[in-house]
Write a protein that holds these residues in place. Structure first.
Motif, PDB file in Angstrom:
ATOM      1  N   LEU A 170       0.842  -1.200   0.000  1.00  0.00           N
ATOM      2  CA  LEU A 170       0.000   0.000   0.000  1.00  0.00           C
ATOM      3  C   LEU A 170       0.876   1.249   0.000  1.00  0.00           C
ATOM      4  O   LEU A 170       0.614   2.215  -0.725  1.00  0.00           O
ATOM      5  CB  LEU A 170      -0.931  -0.001   1.212  1.00  0.00           C
ATOM      6  CG  LEU A 170      -1.987  -1.109   1.261  1.00  0.00           C
ATOM      7  CD1 LEU A 170      -2.839  -0.993   2.508  1.00  0.00           C
ATOM      8  CD2 LEU A 170      -2.876  -1.077   0.026  1.00  0.00           C
ATOM      9  N   ILE A 173       2.470   1.693  -3.497  1.00  0.00           N
ATOM     10  CA  ILE A 173       1.517   2.196  -4.501  1.00  0.00           C
ATOM     11  C   ILE A 173       1.277   3.691  -4.283  1.00  0.00           C
ATOM     12  O   ILE A 173       1.250   4.488  -5.225  1.00  0.00           O
ATOM     13  CB  ILE A 173       0.197   1.393  -4.434  1.00  0.00           C
ATOM     14  CG1 ILE A 173       0.424  -0.023  -4.976  1.00  0.00           C
ATOM     15  CG2 ILE A 173      -0.921   2.094  -5.202  1.00  0.00           C
ATOM     16  CD1 ILE A 173      -0.770  -0.943  -4.869  1.00  0.00           C
ATOM     17  N   PHE A 204       8.877   0.242  -7.039  1.00  0.00           N
ATOM     18  CA  PHE A 204       8.726  -0.771  -8.098  1.00  0.00           C
ATOM     19  C   PHE A 204       9.219  -2.128  -7.588  1.00  0.00           C
ATOM     20  O   PHE A 204       8.585  -3.150  -7.812  1.00  0.00           O
ATOM     21  CB  PHE A 204       9.527  -0.362  -9.344  1.00  0.00           C
ATOM     22  CG  PHE A 204       8.737   0.475 -10.317  1.00  0.00           C
ATOM     23  CD1 PHE A 204       8.218  -0.073 -11.487  1.00  0.00           C
ATOM     24  CD2 PHE A 204       8.504   1.806 -10.083  1.00  0.00           C
ATOM     25  CE1 PHE A 204       7.479   0.694 -12.380  1.00  0.00           C
ATOM     26  CE2 PHE A 204       7.770   2.579 -10.966  1.00  0.00           C
ATOM     27  CZ  PHE A 204       7.255   2.023 -12.116  1.00  0.00           C
ATOM     28  N   ILE A 207       6.757  -3.674  -5.184  1.00  0.00           N
ATOM     29  CA  ILE A 207       5.564  -4.199  -5.852  1.00  0.00           C
ATOM     30  C   ILE A 207       5.889  -5.512  -6.561  1.00  0.00           C
ATOM     31  O   ILE A 207       5.073  -6.436  -6.584  1.00  0.00           O
ATOM     32  CB  ILE A 207       4.994  -3.132  -6.807  1.00  0.00           C
ATOM     33  CG1 ILE A 207       4.330  -2.051  -5.953  1.00  0.00           C
ATOM     34  CG2 ILE A 207       4.016  -3.724  -7.806  1.00  0.00           C
ATOM     35  CD1 ILE A 207       3.824  -0.868  -6.699  1.00  0.00           C
ATOM     36  N   ALA A 208       7.098  -5.613  -7.090  1.00  0.00           N
ATOM     37  CA  ALA A 208       7.448  -6.848  -7.790  1.00  0.00           C
ATOM     38  C   ALA A 208       7.781  -7.986  -6.826  1.00  0.00           C
ATOM     39  O   ALA A 208       7.462  -9.143  -7.090  1.00  0.00           O
ATOM     40  CB  ALA A 208       8.636  -6.584  -8.715  1.00  0.00           C
ATOM     41  N   PRO A 211       4.680  -9.876  -3.491  1.00  0.00           N
ATOM     42  CA  PRO A 211       3.749 -11.001  -3.681  1.00  0.00           C
ATOM     43  C   PRO A 211       4.452 -12.352  -3.662  1.00  0.00           C
ATOM     44  O   PRO A 211       3.860 -13.364  -3.277  1.00  0.00           O
ATOM     45  CB  PRO A 211       3.155 -10.738  -5.074  1.00  0.00           C
ATOM     46  CG  PRO A 211       3.405  -9.318  -5.356  1.00  0.00           C
ATOM     47  CD  PRO A 211       4.652  -8.954  -4.633  1.00  0.00           C
ATOM     48  N   VAL A 212       5.721 -12.359  -4.049  1.00  0.00           N
ATOM     49  CA  VAL A 212       6.472 -13.615  -4.057  1.00  0.00           C
ATOM     50  C   VAL A 212       6.659 -14.108  -2.619  1.00  0.00           C
ATOM     51  O   VAL A 212       6.455 -15.294  -2.317  1.00  0.00           O
ATOM     52  CB  VAL A 212       7.832 -13.416  -4.768  1.00  0.00           C
ATOM     53  CG1 VAL A 212       8.648 -14.687  -4.731  1.00  0.00           C
ATOM     54  CG2 VAL A 212       7.616 -12.945  -6.198  1.00  0.00           C
TER      55      VAL A 212
ATOM     56  N   PHE B  35       4.222  -2.905 -15.307  1.00  0.00           N
ATOM     57  CA  PHE B  35       3.960  -3.728 -14.118  1.00  0.00           C
ATOM     58  C   PHE B  35       3.371  -5.082 -14.519  1.00  0.00           C
ATOM     59  O   PHE B  35       3.721  -6.118 -13.948  1.00  0.00           O
ATOM     60  CB  PHE B  35       2.988  -3.019 -13.171  1.00  0.00           C
ATOM     61  CG  PHE B  35       3.667  -2.039 -12.259  1.00  0.00           C
ATOM     62  CD1 PHE B  35       4.525  -2.484 -11.266  1.00  0.00           C
ATOM     63  CD2 PHE B  35       3.464  -0.683 -12.390  1.00  0.00           C
ATOM     64  CE1 PHE B  35       5.157  -1.591 -10.412  1.00  0.00           C
ATOM     65  CE2 PHE B  35       4.089   0.222 -11.548  1.00  0.00           C
ATOM     66  CZ  PHE B  35       4.936  -0.230 -10.560  1.00  0.00           C
ATOM     67  N   ILE B  42       7.167 -12.860 -13.639  1.00  0.00           N
ATOM     68  CA  ILE B  42       7.391 -13.488 -12.325  1.00  0.00           C
ATOM     69  C   ILE B  42       6.396 -14.642 -12.144  1.00  0.00           C
ATOM     70  O   ILE B  42       6.762 -15.738 -11.694  1.00  0.00           O
ATOM     71  CB  ILE B  42       7.228 -12.442 -11.191  1.00  0.00           C
ATOM     72  CG1 ILE B  42       8.361 -11.419 -11.265  1.00  0.00           C
ATOM     73  CG2 ILE B  42       7.222 -13.123  -9.820  1.00  0.00           C
ATOM     74  CD1 ILE B  42       8.204 -10.244 -10.322  1.00  0.00           C
ATOM     75  N   VAL B  54       1.691 -18.032  -5.584  1.00  0.00           N
ATOM     76  CA  VAL B  54       2.131 -16.636  -5.713  1.00  0.00           C
ATOM     77  C   VAL B  54       1.141 -15.866  -6.603  1.00  0.00           C
ATOM     78  O   VAL B  54       0.950 -14.651  -6.433  1.00  0.00           O
ATOM     79  CB  VAL B  54       3.568 -16.591  -6.308  1.00  0.00           C
ATOM     80  CG1 VAL B  54       3.973 -15.186  -6.702  1.00  0.00           C
ATOM     81  CG2 VAL B  54       4.567 -17.170  -5.313  1.00  0.00           C
ATOM     82  N   PHE B  57      -1.615 -13.442  -5.253  1.00  0.00           N
ATOM     83  CA  PHE B  57      -1.058 -12.216  -4.660  1.00  0.00           C
ATOM     84  C   PHE B  57      -0.626 -11.239  -5.748  1.00  0.00           C
ATOM     85  O   PHE B  57      -0.818 -10.033  -5.621  1.00  0.00           O
ATOM     86  CB  PHE B  57       0.114 -12.563  -3.738  1.00  0.00           C
ATOM     87  CG  PHE B  57      -0.314 -13.335  -2.527  1.00  0.00           C
ATOM     88  CD1 PHE B  57      -0.963 -12.702  -1.481  1.00  0.00           C
ATOM     89  CD2 PHE B  57      -0.117 -14.695  -2.450  1.00  0.00           C
ATOM     90  CE1 PHE B  57      -1.395 -13.408  -0.377  1.00  0.00           C
ATOM     91  CE2 PHE B  57      -0.537 -15.419  -1.348  1.00  0.00           C
ATOM     92  CZ  PHE B  57      -1.183 -14.774  -0.309  1.00  0.00           C
ATOM     93  N   LEU B  58      -0.044 -11.789  -6.824  1.00  0.00           N
ATOM     94  CA  LEU B  58       0.339 -10.913  -7.942  1.00  0.00           C
ATOM     95  C   LEU B  58      -0.898 -10.262  -8.542  1.00  0.00           C
ATOM     96  O   LEU B  58      -0.915  -9.063  -8.843  1.00  0.00           O
ATOM     97  CB  LEU B  58       1.068 -11.728  -9.020  1.00  0.00           C
ATOM     98  CG  LEU B  58       2.544 -12.029  -8.796  1.00  0.00           C
ATOM     99  CD1 LEU B  58       3.031 -13.036  -9.835  1.00  0.00           C
ATOM    100  CD2 LEU B  58       3.384 -10.772  -8.882  1.00  0.00           C
ATOM    101  N   GLU B  61      -2.400  -7.596  -6.318  1.00  0.00           N
ATOM    102  CA  GLU B  61      -1.597  -6.384  -6.330  1.00  0.00           C
ATOM    103  C   GLU B  61      -1.804  -5.582  -7.616  1.00  0.00           C
ATOM    104  O   GLU B  61      -1.934  -4.351  -7.577  1.00  0.00           O
ATOM    105  CB  GLU B  61      -0.139  -6.785  -6.197  1.00  0.00           C
ATOM    106  CG  GLU B  61       0.746  -5.646  -5.920  1.00  0.00           C
ATOM    107  CD  GLU B  61       2.164  -6.105  -5.940  1.00  0.00           C
ATOM    108  OE1 GLU B  61       2.841  -5.894  -4.944  1.00  0.00           O
ATOM    109  OE2 GLU B  61       2.597  -6.682  -6.955  1.00  0.00           O
ATOM    110  N   LEU B  65      -3.206  -1.794  -7.984  1.00  0.00           N
ATOM    111  CA  LEU B  65      -2.491  -0.785  -8.758  1.00  0.00           C
ATOM    112  C   LEU B  65      -3.417  -0.175  -9.817  1.00  0.00           C
ATOM    113  O   LEU B  65      -3.431   1.046 -10.023  1.00  0.00           O
ATOM    114  CB  LEU B  65      -1.282  -1.448  -9.415  1.00  0.00           C
ATOM    115  CG  LEU B  65      -0.128  -0.554  -9.786  1.00  0.00           C
ATOM    116  CD1 LEU B  65       0.475   0.104  -8.568  1.00  0.00           C
ATOM    117  CD2 LEU B  65       0.944  -1.372 -10.488  1.00  0.00           C
TER     118      LEU B  65
END
Lengths: 523, 157
Positions: A170, A173, A204, A207-208, A211-212, B35, B42, B54, B57-58, B61, B65
């Motif tokens: 959050l 973003i 960036f 955000i990338a 989630p992993v 993005f 990924i 995963v 969640f991606l 997100e 966004l």
């Protein structure tokens, strides 16, 4: 559409705790983040002192091995997710809107929420130490199978990571929306201060990568309680897969911790060298290059798991590549200082220490990038020394530099320069007393994450523990300096320093509750 | 941001108030596309590893966004347009409740500013006969005060 206006004045000003609970003001939220970070820094530091007390002498003196492992794990999690990351978000909240000429963050309510998730999350993490079976004890990397076998504390840690991840996303973003959409007229991307650039790239990365991590810990949770076998070899899963996934997040995380620090010292050095930053564009591109490379180097953390030779070669060379953009940065900072009209106030001292000592950590990183050499260093105290030089000297010292640099802007008062310098010298000297000997311990073969050790390591461990205690208690000076500056002292001017660059220096000190009064135009 | 057009005698004028938005719609789409590409990359790698959890969640997100970009772009289309022609003042307004209009008699039209306690931003209102509508909510503090002063002077001209 018309509205009856009964009272042209707004609601009552929130007082006391409600101001802080419901605030949507970026400066208030920045202050909350910074105090939270400092408190967590002390909590994590106290855990480090438990570790150093246990390691003061060989044998088991202070805590039992299981609790020792919990301290090692929770210390790292608290410092990374509770102290360093929120600290930089605090800087971002305070400074980014001012630096880009925006009145506030793009999504102020979400900003409030991002912060208030943090205390709940860290409370869960610290509470995990008191549940049956104790807290997580598998190290901050929570590798299976140890983490799958752990007690309820691991579940609390997993929830903590989810909440902290949500808060980070959050926040990221919000930062991207603020920087991209709320820049003052005329402030093109290549006119943004370096701190803003480093934050946009960090956002960036967050955000990338986040989630992993969320996916990884969810799989751990389902392995623990719902009969899946993602990481359990007995069920056909692969524990090494967790390492791949974790480090796919974990290495960008290192840069999430370090890039905003680069941004801070890129603001501080030009001010005290009285020269513009050398090679601005190359700094921007180097930051972007570091961010990109951070996604293709993760397996250098796991050379010893048994990878194919081609994989080891790929990760060795890609890791070494990072030295190029990092070298560009170090060169540019030195070139900025070269023949500058330098003065050495506390922020500058911290910035110089960051450049010098982070470079030590960077060079030991290069040593470990070399696959065959890493087989020797892996899981030794050399690694502990390396990442403390990177994270403490890269991130924390830069944060201290930023605190002293912007404190007059935040409080409206100059800080006590003498105390600031005492804090600096005690911190830097005691840090090196603590961590430099750990290189030798690692070379000599002392493994990390052990509460007891062979007698041959006794002297260096004793020196390291003495340094650790001095380092820990020195931080109380920072607390005193900040409180003193809040309570009073010499009034700070709007510019504070000698002709600093940036929009934040065009507003009075302390910065008014609502900046920018006028949308500034950047030429 | 305010944009003002006045007739030579300064009686008739058009004042447009819009939020400052440094991100164009095209740039927003491009950034979101970047993005998406990264997330898909990924995601594919994670699925190949067997780590499909995963993906939600991606996706979550990316959705967040996208909502953010839509929200900030929607907000950047808000405006207050005040047009004064002869004895009439017309306000056209677009905010989160949609597009609306208000017509006022120039001689009765008033601009009010509530300053309130120092840590709240001020509010600017236009209206008459006890009925007022907020304008300039998207402006920064000093811009709002400056615009209020300017509007008062234009209405008196």
């Amino acid at each position: 559409m018309t509205t009856a206006v009964a009272d042209h004045h707004h609601d009552e000003v929130p007082k006391g705790i409600t101001r802080w609970l419901f605030t949507t003001n970026h400066k208030d939220i920045g202050t909350l983040y910074l105090w939270f970070s400092f408190i967590m820094f002390l909590v994590g530091g106290a855990m480090a002192l438990v570790i150093r007390a246990e390691l003061f002498m060989p044998g088991l003196q202070v805590v039992n091995p299981h609790f020792y492992n919990q301290m090692v794990t929770v210390h790292a999690l608290v410092m990374i997710f509770g102290a360093v990351m929120p600290g930089f978000v605090g800087f971002a909240n305070w400074m980014l809107p001012m630096m880009v000429g925006a009145p506030d963050m793009a999504l102020p309510r979400m900003n409030n929420w991002s912060f208030w998730l943090l205390p709940f999350a860290t409370t869960l993490l610290i509470a995990s130490l008191f549940v049956p079976g104790g807290g997580p004890a598998a190290g901050w990397t929570i590798y299976p199978p140890l983490s799958i076998q752990g007690g309820m504390g691991v579940d609390l840690t997993i929830f903590t990571i989810h909440i902290l991840g949500m808060s980070s996303i959050l926040g990221a973003i919000n930062i991207i929306a603020t920087i991209l959409n709320m820049r003052a007229p005329g402030m093109t991307l290549m006119k943004m201060p370096l701190f803003v650039w480093t934050w946009v790239i960090t956002a960036f990365l967050l955000i990338a990568a986040m989630p992993v991590l969320a996916g990884a810990v969810t799989m751990l949770l389902t392995d623990r309680h719902f009969g899946t076998a993602f990481f359990s070899a007995a069920g056909g899963g692969d524990p090494v897969m967790f390492q791949h996934i974790f480090w796919f997040f974990g290495h960008p995380e290192v840069y999430i911790l370090i890039l905003p620090a680069f941004g801070i010292i890129s603001q501080v050095i030009p001010t005290f060298a009285r020269k513009p930053l050398f090679g601005y564009s190359s700094m921007v591109f180097a930051t972007a290059a570091i961010a990109f490379l951070s996604f293709i180097v993760w397996a250098h953390h796991m050379y010893t798991v048994g990878m194919p030779l081609s994989g080891e070669l790929f990760f060795m060379y890609s890791t070494m590549l990072i030295a190029i953009p990092t070298g560009v940065k170090v060169f540019n900072w030195l070139a900025t200082m070269w023949r500058g009209s330098m003065t050495f106030e506390t922020p500058m001292l911290y910035a110089i220490a960051t450049v010098a000592l982070f470079t030590v950590g960077g060079l030991t990183g290069l040593m470990m990038a070399i696959t065959p050499a890493d087989f020797q260093y892996h899981d030794t105290y050399f690694i502990v020394a390396h990442f403390h030089y990177v994270i403490f000297c890269g991130s924390v010292l830069a944060m201290f530099s930023g605190v002293y640099y912007w404190l007059p802007k935040w409080t409206g008062h100059m800080y006590d320069e003498t105390l600031g310098k005492v804090h600096f010298w005690l911190t830097v000297i005691s840090f090196n007393i603590t961590f430099f000997p750990q290189h030798f311990l690692g070379f000599a073969g002392m493994p990390r994450r052990i509460p007891d050790y062979s007698l041959q390591f006794a002297e260096f461990n004793m020196v390291s523990s003495i340094g650790g205690f001095i380092l820990g208690f020195s931080q109380l000076i920072l607390l005193w300096v900040v409180i003193k500056s809040i309570r009073g002292g010499k009034k700070a001017t709007a510019e504070v320093w000698d002709n600093p660059e940036g929009l934040e220096w065009t507003v009075p000190s302390p910065a008014p509750y609502h900046t920018f009064a006028t949308a500034p135009e950047v030429r | 941001m305010t944009y003002l057009q006045t007739a030579p005698d300064r009686r008739d004028f058009k004042l447009l108030i819009r939020p400052n938005s440094s991100l164009s719609a095209v740039a927003a789409i491009m950034i979101f596309a970047v993005f998406c590409v990264v997330a898909v990359g990924i995601g594919v790698y994670m699925v190949m590893l067997g780590a499909w959890p995963v993906l939600p969640f991606l996706g979550l997100e990316l959705a967040l966004l996208a909502i953010t970009f839509v929200l900030i772009k929607k907000r950047s289309t808000f405006f207050d347009l005040i047009v004064s022609e002869g004895d009439r003042v017309q306000l056209k307004k677009k905010d989160r409740s949609g597009e609306r209009e208000l017509k006022l008699d120039r001689y009765w039209a008033q601009i009010r500013v509530s300053t309130g306690p120092s840590w709240y931003p001020s509010k600017m209102w236009i209206g008459s006969h006890g009925k007022f509508t907020e304008i300039g909510a998207v402006l920064t503090e000093e811009d709002r005060l400056k615009t209020a002063k300017q509007l008062r002077s234009l209405l008196r001209a």
